[in-house]
Design a protein around this motif. Structure first.
Motif, PDB file in Angstrom:
ATOM      1  N   PHE A  96      13.719  40.201 -38.402  1.00 60.79           N
ATOM      2  CA  PHE A  96      14.193  39.725 -37.107  1.00 60.79           C
ATOM      3  C   PHE A  96      15.707  39.535 -37.130  1.00 60.79           C
ATOM      4  N   TYR A  97      16.351  39.936 -36.043  1.00 62.98           N
ATOM      5  CA  TYR A  97      17.791  39.743 -35.865  1.00 62.98           C
ATOM      6  C   TYR A  97      18.008  39.317 -34.410  1.00 62.98           C
ATOM      7  N   ASN A  98      19.279  39.099 -34.019  1.00 70.79           N
ATOM      8  CA  ASN A  98      19.573  38.636 -32.661  1.00 70.79           C
ATOM      9  C   ASN A  98      20.362  39.613 -31.807  1.00 70.79           C
ATOM     10  N   TYR A  99      21.344  40.320 -32.403  1.00 72.50           N
ATOM     11  CA  TYR A  99      22.284  41.109 -31.604  1.00 72.50           C
ATOM     12  C   TYR A  99      22.293  42.578 -32.028  1.00 72.50           C
ATOM     13  N   VAL A 100      22.639  43.448 -31.069  1.00 76.67           N
ATOM     14  CA  VAL A 100      22.632  44.889 -31.307  1.00 76.67           C
ATOM     15  C   VAL A 100      23.509  45.314 -32.498  1.00 76.67           C
ATOM     16  N   PRO A 101      24.720  44.754 -32.678  1.00 74.14           N
ATOM     17  CA  PRO A 101      25.507  45.166 -33.853  1.00 74.14           C
ATOM     18  C   PRO A 101      24.777  44.972 -35.178  1.00 74.14           C
ATOM     19  N   GLU A 102      23.909  43.960 -35.251  1.00 78.84           N
ATOM     20  CA  GLU A 102      23.102  43.771 -36.454  1.00 78.84           C
ATOM     21  C   GLU A 102      22.145  44.944 -36.645  1.00 78.84           C
ATOM     22  N   SER A 121      12.860  46.672 -29.970  1.00 76.72           N
ATOM     23  CA  SER A 121      14.048  46.034 -29.422  1.00 76.72           C
ATOM     24  C   SER A 121      14.342  46.580 -28.032  1.00 76.72           C
ATOM     25  N   GLY A 122      14.278  45.727 -27.027  1.00 74.68           N
ATOM     26  CA  GLY A 122      14.602  46.165 -25.677  1.00 74.68           C
ATOM     27  C   GLY A 122      13.722  47.320 -25.222  1.00 74.68           C
ATOM     28  N   ASP A 123      14.374  48.412 -24.806  1.00 79.51           N
ATOM     29  CA  ASP A 123      13.633  49.581 -24.333  1.00 79.51           C
ATOM     30  C   ASP A 123      13.130  50.451 -25.486  1.00 79.51           C
ATOM     31  N   ILE A 124      13.589  50.180 -26.699  1.00 79.09           N
ATOM     32  CA  ILE A 124      13.160  50.972 -27.861  1.00 79.09           C
ATOM     33  C   ILE A 124      12.039  50.239 -28.566  1.00 79.09           C
ATOM     34  N   LYS A 125      10.837  50.734 -28.428  1.00 80.32           N
ATOM     35  CA  LYS A 125       9.682  50.107 -29.062  1.00 80.32           C
ATOM     36  C   LYS A 125       8.844  51.197 -29.727  1.00 80.32           C
ATOM     37  N   SER A 126       9.171  51.472 -30.978  1.00 82.07           N
ATOM     38  CA  SER A 126       8.470  52.491 -31.756  1.00 82.07           C
ATOM     39  C   SER A 126       7.844  51.858 -32.980  1.00 82.07           C
ATOM     40  N   LEU A 127       6.523  51.965 -33.103  1.00 84.51           N
ATOM     41  CA  LEU A 127       5.797  51.387 -34.239  1.00 84.51           C
ATOM     42  C   LEU A 127       4.972  52.457 -34.958  1.00 84.51           C
ATOM     43  N   VAL A 128       5.528  53.650 -35.074  1.00 84.33           N
ATOM     44  CA  VAL A 128       4.810  54.789 -35.646  1.00 84.33           C
ATOM     45  C   VAL A 128       4.365  54.497 -37.076  1.00 84.33           C
ATOM     46  N   TYR A 129       5.288  54.022 -37.904  1.00 78.01           N
ATOM     47  CA  TYR A 129       4.961  53.812 -39.316  1.00 78.01           C
ATOM     48  C   TYR A 129       4.039  52.619 -39.506  1.00 78.01           C
ATOM     49  N   TYR A 130       4.200  51.580 -38.681  1.00 77.68           N
ATOM     50  CA  TYR A 130       3.285  50.439 -38.766  1.00 77.68           C
ATOM     51  C   TYR A 130       1.873  50.865 -38.375  1.00 77.68           C
ATOM     52  N   ASP A 131       1.750  51.606 -37.290  1.00 80.46           N
ATOM     53  CA  ASP A 131       0.426  52.064 -36.848  1.00 80.46           C
ATOM     54  C   ASP A 131      -0.225  52.958 -37.896  1.00 80.46           C
ATOM     55  N   GLN A 132       0.580  53.802 -38.548  1.00 80.19           N
ATOM     56  CA  GLN A 132       0.044  54.630 -39.631  1.00 80.19           C
ATOM     57  C   GLN A 132      -0.506  53.761 -40.755  1.00 80.19           C
ATOM     58  N   ASN A 152      14.496  42.555 -32.605  1.00 82.37           N
ATOM     59  CA  ASN A 152      15.288  41.402 -32.178  1.00 82.37           C
ATOM     60  C   ASN A 152      14.328  40.307 -31.723  1.00 82.37           C
ATOM     61  N   PHE A 153      14.776  39.068 -31.811  1.00 84.14           N
ATOM     62  CA  PHE A 153      13.909  37.943 -31.494  1.00 84.14           C
ATOM     63  C   PHE A 153      13.434  37.978 -30.048  1.00 84.14           C
ATOM     64  N   ALA A 154      14.317  38.357 -29.137  1.00 87.63           N
ATOM     65  CA  ALA A 154      13.961  38.328 -27.717  1.00 87.63           C
ATOM     66  C   ALA A 154      12.766  39.226 -27.413  1.00 87.63           C
ATOM     67  N   SER A 155      12.713  40.398 -28.068  1.00 90.97           N
ATOM     68  CA  SER A 155      11.605  41.336 -27.833  1.00 90.97           C
ATOM     69  C   SER A 155      10.400  41.003 -28.706  1.00 90.97           C
ATOM     70  N   GLY A 156      10.647  40.807 -29.989  1.00 88.95           N
ATOM     71  CA  GLY A 156       9.560  40.632 -30.945  1.00 88.95           C
ATOM     72  C   GLY A 156       8.802  39.336 -30.787  1.00 88.95           C
ATOM     73  N   SER A 157       9.469  38.299 -30.271  1.00 93.22           N
ATOM     74  CA  SER A 157       8.790  37.016 -30.153  1.00 93.22           C
ATOM     75  C   SER A 157       7.663  37.054 -29.124  1.00 93.22           C
ATOM     76  N   ASP A 178      12.430  31.201 -29.472  1.00 93.33           N
ATOM     77  CA  ASP A 178      12.212  32.546 -30.021  1.00 93.33           C
ATOM     78  C   ASP A 178      11.657  32.476 -31.443  1.00 93.33           C
ATOM     79  N   TRP A 179      12.137  31.497 -32.206  1.00 87.87           N
ATOM     80  CA  TRP A 179      11.646  31.304 -33.580  1.00 87.87           C
ATOM     81  C   TRP A 179      10.145  31.002 -33.583  1.00 87.87           C
ATOM     82  N   ALA A 180       9.726  30.061 -32.755  1.00 83.46           N
ATOM     83  CA  ALA A 180       8.338  29.611 -32.755  1.00 83.46           C
ATOM     84  C   ALA A 180       7.375  30.751 -32.463  1.00 83.46           C
TER      85      ALA A 180
END
Length: 235
Positions: A96-102, A121-132, A152-157, A178-180
């Motif tokens: 988990f991270y917070n900002y795009v530069p990270e 993260s945001g509009d990019i949501k690819s879980l190909v390797y996790y699903d595999q 990022n926390f905002a999307s993943g939380s 976001d942490w919780a």
């Protein structure tokens, strides 16, 4: 949190150019506390309100200033520590991270280390390797390491549950709401293993106070930031 058991491992970043050092130099130089710009005389990252200063202060803690590709990294200590950790401890992680530069820097590090990278993260949501990975027979999972979800926390939380992995890296500290939600992504129904969290944060007053707020289950906000900054300035 409920069972299964969680373990928190802390990695304090002793930065060469920590937020404490950077702010102290400017305070002694008679600079207004709410008027911060590390790249002076360039005014791109001017902070003229407490809210803007808190944002820039959080970014400085991580090691950079700015947005997306236009960011400037002043200190790569945290990136270096995470790179060393991922290299020496190959496994499957949610990071988990917070900002795009990270994200931009972390992606390059994981790619260099040959991790299979998913992004949530945001509009990019690819879980190909996790699903595999979820479809691999249990007997073969130990031989399928070096997979990572960068979220990022905002999307993943508020995202999907990732209980197929049991290790989570917190690259930069969020606010409590976001942490919780974020740290629960790994221990949902179906999690069979102990969940381990690796928390990277700078050993200075801002990150320490934000971390204490997380442990006290309260949101660190603009008022707490001003209070902490004024208290530190009086010491």
């Amino acid at each position: 949190l409920n069972l299964p058991e969680q373990i928190f491992n802390h990695y304090l970043i002793q930065s060469k150019d920590s937020f404490n050092k950077l702010t102290k130099e400017r305070i002694n130089g008679k600079v207004n506390l709410f008027y911060r710009n590390l790249t002076y005389p360039d005014m791109t990252y001017l902070a003229d309100t407490p809210g803007a200063l808190w944002l820039r202060a959080r970014q400085i803690n991580i090691g950079f200033q700015g947005n997306k590709e236009e960011s400037i990294w002043y200190d790569r200590s945290r990136l270096d520590e995470v790179k060393r950790f991922l290299k020496n401890n190959p496994d499957n992680y949610v990071l988990f991270y917070n900002y795009v530069p990270e994200l931009l820097e972390l992606f390059d590090i994981c790619e260099e280390l040959d991790y299979k990278i998913d992004i949530y993260s945001g509009d990019i949501k690819s879980l190909v390797y996790y699903d595999q990975y979820t479809k691999i027979p249990d007997a073969e999972k130990n031989a399928n390491k070096k997979r990572i979800i960068l979220s990022n926390f905002a999307s993943g939380s508020t995202g999907k549950n990732w209980q197929a992995y049991n290790k989570c890296i917190i690259f930069s500290l969020p606010v409590y709401k976001d942490w919780a939600q974020g740290i629960k992504r790994l221990h949902r129904d179906g999690q069979k293993d102990t969940v381990i969290y690796y928390i990277f944060h700078s050993n200075n007053w801002l990150d320490n106070e934000m971390f204490n707020s997380l442990m006290e289950k309260k949101d660190y906000n603009e008022d707490l930031f001003k209070e902490g900054l004024n208290k530190w300035n009086q010491e």
